[in-house]
Design an enzyme around this catalytic site. Structure first.
Site, PDB file in Angstrom:
ATOM      1  N   ASP A 111       0.865  -1.181   0.000  1.00 20.50           N
ATOM      2  CA  ASP A 111       0.000   0.000   0.000  1.00 20.50           C
ATOM      3  C   ASP A 111       0.904   1.235   0.000  1.00 20.50           C
ATOM      4  O   ASP A 111       2.132   1.139   0.108  1.00 20.50           O
ATOM      5  CB  ASP A 111      -0.849  -0.068   1.286  1.00 20.50           C
ATOM      6  CG  ASP A 111      -1.988   0.932   1.299  1.00 20.50           C
ATOM      7  OD1 ASP A 111      -2.357   1.451   0.232  1.00 20.50           O
ATOM      8  OD2 ASP A 111      -2.511   1.207   2.397  1.00 20.50           O
ATOM      9  N   GLU A 149       2.743   5.184  -3.871  1.00 19.61           N
ATOM     10  CA  GLU A 149       2.724   6.160  -4.993  1.00 19.61           C
ATOM     11  C   GLU A 149       4.007   6.962  -5.087  1.00 19.61           C
ATOM     12  O   GLU A 149       4.277   7.468  -6.187  1.00 19.61           O
ATOM     13  CB  GLU A 149       1.533   7.099  -4.809  1.00 19.61           C
ATOM     14  CG  GLU A 149       0.179   6.429  -4.986  1.00 19.61           C
ATOM     15  CD  GLU A 149      -0.172   5.439  -3.873  1.00 19.61           C
ATOM     16  OE1 GLU A 149       0.244   5.667  -2.736  1.00 19.61           O
ATOM     17  OE2 GLU A 149      -0.831   4.434  -4.170  1.00 19.61           O
ATOM     18  N   ASP A 206      -9.021   3.521  -1.973  1.00 18.77           N
ATOM     19  CA  ASP A 206      -9.931   3.989  -0.927  1.00 18.77           C
ATOM     20  C   ASP A 206     -11.219   4.531  -1.518  1.00 18.77           C
ATOM     21  O   ASP A 206     -11.392   5.734  -1.681  1.00 18.77           O
ATOM     22  CB  ASP A 206      -9.236   5.051  -0.067  1.00 18.77           C
ATOM     23  CG  ASP A 206      -8.038   4.475   0.683  1.00 18.77           C
ATOM     24  OD1 ASP A 206      -7.843   3.236   0.642  1.00 18.77           O
ATOM     25  OD2 ASP A 206      -7.298   5.257   1.302  1.00 18.77           O
TER      26      ASP A 206
END
Ligand code: NAG
Ligand code: NAG
Ligand code: NAG
Ligand code: NAG
Ligand code: NAG
Ligand code: NAG
Length: 906
Positions: free
Chosen positions: A439, A442, A562
């Site tokens: 997770d 980015e 999300d």
């Protein structure tokens, strides 16, 4: 990089190109072609372009000389590459996105005087390449002449712009073009791209509940469907970009790298994805268990809560394959640690072993940021291996994520694999997890800026972990990477490039800038995580990544991030999953019941009805929202059982689709237009989808509905929950209203397919031990065909291919004619099925007018009537032939007919 050969040749050609420069015409900017050479094999050209200086220094001076390389790489793939003619620029390394560059490529060239315009075509290629030399522009056409991509400057289309930090190129689009792709973002507009929108490609940590902004992944790939004929275009570039789509044009505005276009000829949507994934990497084989149902939550306070959830799923008799842990299990959110009180290591280990004993699994989250902490051995080993990302001054780049101050591993560093693998292996010795969830890659950073410092006066992290508690001086003069001349539209200009991520001036191994590699962070972490798991288990890895790029599918599954608990989010999740499949990441799903905000009973009912058919089916909720496990509401529990039972029966079909995706790139979950590209109406279907080719799902994605208006292409469709309730559509497709009260989702078998199935069970392992059945789905014509496939292996070995002793492949075909019919199974490499005692017990035939009275087995078997065989028919359309005992290790044939005498005598 495989361009070395061409490059040295390029240098040799440079001297002559200088001599060729001539007077400039009356153009505004752009380039003119000054020299051209053909490859000796005839499959392409190399040309040099010289800038036509118009004194426009917006975004910097033009790169004076460009090299254009055109290669007809395969019959249906063409590459057009434009880069600086004098020096190397950033290009995605081959190890990150392999694209089969052959260093031995014949680069012998013959030069010729450039003509005003020219054209190259190659024997079997689907393409033609043509150019105009002054101002320079190029076009890619089909060999039939249809122009697919046209950058030739004219009144509407500007010239090529190529500056160090600004590249701009526009292609003309004809009226009939319908475009898909350019992700990742949440799309209320639906699947097809909407003229007037800017698609910004920049990996961003932000909720996918926000529509029409740049999200976690970046895919500069689109598919263009013109009256049923598709082609694809990939701009292989990892820099940030805006792609502006107008009705008649598409403009790329890219802030670095090179223009490296790949054109895929199609002509079907499936063949475009095939050609694209052949280049960038076929989707990874996924373990069989990953098709089971997964439960996760951010905010399971302690191990007791995990145990309770597992027990309650069992008590409710809802299948649960995998428990997940978000960052809650960690000690102060440090990777590869366990919380000493809430998740003590020995107890967590026992819990996981108990899951394994019950054929269940455990997946944990790992974030990229490594906490800077005393006595934290992972951090120390990272220092020893010198793997951390550095700032512009060469110091380690300080950032902040959940644990507080962190350094990021540089996944481009040659030591990264050793570092990451060591940590994964060491932690697995403590907690024997089954997969890794990566997770925040980015990469997310709660601070912004090229250089931040620890503030000795504050406790970091503070009460709100997501508020920056480092000292970041963002008034220092910014480098040209931190603050480039052209600003892409990050979150609609709400954020700057550096916003809440690693600063663009930060450096990876070899001085490579974050500016160039930002969009590759998630992909490189996926590659390293995939390798670490392979080293560890020697089995097929399961990795789930939030940030992805072109080629990520070869390493990881993906979830849509999300999302929110709303009906809109449920509806948009379908387009997001379909897009992921088109991008080559077919193992995808959205958080079932919604992640952000509180879900509710009706929404959760509708979401599990859809989610049960996502390739990746996981319920995941947020810390701040109410619990949403499926057993919490009676209605959700009973609906979940119905839909998950069907999913588990369909596991052999889903698994065979994974095999297909691994071999051809074909998405598991497909838009209707993939199968009906000539039916214009299917291009606007955004909430129905196909699973493979043979199943259509038509869900309710709005509140308060008890019917569903669903589009049915022509043919006969059978309700998959009871094989009846036939929808028959003749002529052209129709929008039909079907019942859909809260306990109903409309799922249909499509005529012409044979669906391999097993029985439902509480785990994928027990489902695999049940007998097989075949669903043979005919149309209602007098004469009809049906076909299907089945791939079987142990579900976890590294390779997923047909291999004697390790796997079995079966091709089914069926034919009916009036009262008669037959089914044939052709088995390849049957030993594996034999060793597993895989047996077919029942064949259900849909679409017979008369129940057969006599069934014969043929093929390798003696043509006898099986004594135990039973034929039963519930209504005219569904006929069961049961009590078969056919091993899937041997080819067989079965035929039936309708015989009045035998009916009379029985
Ligand atoms: C200068 O170049 C920029 C970037 O290509 C363009 O947007 C702008 O219109 C140009 N200005 C003029 C006066 O041509
Ligand atoms: C290069 O190829 C083009 C088209 O195939 C042809 O027209 C041209 O004459 C060739 N030039 C040389 C120097 O071979
Ligand atoms: C680190 O370990 C040393 C030696 O065991 C110990 O004295 C020290 O308190 C530890 N530091 C922390 C922050 O736990
Ligand atoms: C931030 O940087 C600017 C420019 O270098 C400098 O003038 C200022 O004093 C710095 N502020 C802090 C708090 O360090
Ligand atoms: C078949 O299932 C559908 C819902 O999935 C339902 O609407 C229909 O009434 C059922 N038909 C029969 C004959 O049970
Ligand atoms: C099914 O066939 C296998 C061998 O092919 C045999 O051993 C077994 O007894 C059969 N089962 C039944 C129920 O007929």
């Amino acid at each position: 990089m495989g361009t070395t050969g061409i490059h040295s040749l390029a240098l040799a050609l440079l001297c002559c190109t200088c001599l060729l420069s001539t007077t400039y015409g009356d153009y505004s900017g752009g380039y003119k072609l000054v020299s051209l050479s053909n490859y000796s094999d005839g499959k392409g050209l190399v040309a040099y372009l010289k800038s036509i200086d118009d004194g426009n220094f917006t975004y910097g001076p033009p790169v004076e000389e460009l090299q254009l390389t055109v290669r007809f790489e395969t019959d249906d793939r063409l590459r057009v590459k434009i880069t600086d003619g004098k020096k190397d620029r950033w290009e995605i390394p081959e190890w990150i996105v392999p694209r089969g560059a052959k260093s031995s490529e014949v680069a012998s060239l013959t030069s010729s005087e450039p003509e005003k315009q020219g054209e190259v075509s190659v024997g079997d290629s689907s393409f033609k390449f043509s150019y105009t030399s002054e101002p320079f522009g190029f076009a890619v056409s089909r060999s039939s002449g249809e122009v697919l991509f046209n950058t030739t400057p004219n009144g509407d289309i500007g010239s090529l712009v190529f500056k160090d930090q600004y590249l701009e190129i526009t292609t003309h689009l004809p009226e009939k073009s319908v475009l898909f792709g350019l992700g990742e973002s949440t799309r209320p507009d639906g699947l097809r791209l909407a003229p007037g929108r800017v698609y910004t490609l920049w990996a961003t940590d932000i909720g996918s509940n926000i529509p029409d902004i740049d999200l976690y992944g970046t895919y500069p790939f689109y598919m263009d469907l013109r009256k049923g004929v598709a082609h694809g275009v990939l701009l292989l570039n990892s820099n940030g970009m805006d792609v502006l789509y107008e009705r008649d044009s598409l403009t790329y505005r890219v802030i670095g790298g090179i223009l490296d276009f790949y054109f895929f000829a199609g002509p079907t949507p499936l063949s475009v994805v095939d050609q694209y994934t052949q280049l960038v990497g076929r989707p990874a084989a996924m373990p069989y268990w990953s098709l089971g149902f997964h439960q996760s939550r951010y905010g399971y306070k302690n191990l007791e809560e995990l145990e309770e959830v597992v027990a309650k799923y069992a008590a409710a008799e809802i299948p649960l394959e995998t428990m997940w842990s978000d960052i809650d299990y960690m000690d102060e959110y440090k990777d590869f640690t366990t919380h000493p009180v809430n998740y003590p290591e020995d107890k967590l280990r026992t819990f996981v072993e108990k899951l394994h004993a019950n054929d269940m699994r455990y997946v944990i989250i790992v974030d990229p940021g490594i906490a800077i902490a005393e006595n934290y051995s992972t951090y120390q080993r990272g220092l020893d291996l010198d793997v951390y990302v550095r700032n512009q001054y060469g110091e380690k780049y300080l950032a902040q994520v959940w644990p507080g101050p962190v350094y990021f591993p540089d996944f481009l560093h040659p030591n990264a694999e050793e570092f990451w693998t060591t940590e994964v292996v060491k932690f697995h010795k403590k907690i024997p997890f089954d997969g890794l969830w990566i997770d925040m890659n980015e990469a997310a950073n709660f601070c912004t800026g090229p250089s931040c410092f620890i503030n000795p006066d504050v406790v970091c992290p503070g009460d709100d972990y997501t508020i920056c508690c480092l000292i970041c001086n963002n008034t220092v003069p910014m480098s040209t990477w931190d603050d480039p001349p052209y600003k892409i539209n990050c979150i609609g200009k709400y954020r700057e490039l550096n916003g809440r991520t690693i600063a663009m001036s930060a450096q990876h191994h070899g001085g490579v800038r974050e500016y160039d590699t930002h969009n590759l962070f998630g992909l490189t972490e996926s590659i390293m995580t995939n390798r670490a798991l392979k080293t560890l288990t020697k089995k097929r890895p399961f990795v789930l990544s939030r940030s992805t790029f072109v080629g990520s599918g070869a390493y990881t599954a993906h979830w849509t991030g999300d999302n929110g608990a709303s009906f809109n989010d449920l509806a948009y999740s379908i387009v997001s999953c379909l897009n992921s499949g088109m991008f080559g990441v077919p193992m995808v799903g959205a958080d079932i019941c919604g992640f952000l905000d509180d879900t509710w009973e009706e929404l959760c009912n509708r979401w599990i009805q859809v989610g049960a058919f996502y390739p990746f089916a996981r319920d995941h909720g947020d810390f701040h929202s109410i619990h949403q496990e499926l057993y919490l509401w009676d209605s959700v529990a009973s609906n979940a059982k119905v839909v998950l039972n069907l999913r588990y029966k369909l596991l052999p079909y889903y698994y065979t689709l994974i095999f297909e995706s691994h071999n051809t790139g074909a998405p598991i979950m497909r838009p209707l237009f993939f199968e009906y590209p000539e039916d214009e109406k299917t291009m606007d279907i955004n909430t129905q989808f196909l699973v493979g080719r043979g199943i259509m799902v038509s869900p309710v994605v709005a509140a308060g509905q008890d019917t569903i208006a669903a589009y049915f292409p022509p043919g006969v469709w059978y309700n998959a929950f009871n094989n009846s309730d036939i929808v028959k559509v003749e002529g052209s497709g129709e929008l039909l209203v079907l019942p859909a009260p809260l306990d109903t989702i409309q799922v249909h078998y499509r005529q012409g397919f044979i669906i391999p199935m097993q029985e439902a069970a509480m785990t994928t392992t027990s489902a695999r031990r049940t007998p097989f059945t075949l669903m043979v789905v005919f149309g209602d014509e007098d004469e009809a065909e049906a076909a299907g496939e089945l791939f079987l292996d142990d579900g976890e070995e590294l390779e997923m291919r047909v291999k004697a002793g390790r796997s079995t492949f079966v091709k089914f075909s069926a034919h009916k004619f009036q009262g008669k019919g037959s089914i044939e199974a052709k088995v390849t490499a049957g030993e594996f099925a034999l060793s597993q005692h895989f047996v077919l017990h029942k064949i259900t035939i849909l679409g017979l007018r008369e129940p057969p009275s006599r069934v014969r087995l043929t093929g390798n078997l003696a043509p006898v009537m099986s004594p135990a065989l039973e034929i039963s028919s519930s209504g005219l359309r569904s006929v069961d032939i049961s009590h078969l005992n056919l091993s899937l290790s041997e080819s067989f044939g079965l035929s039936w007919d309708f015989d009045f005498d035998s009916i009379a005598s029985s």
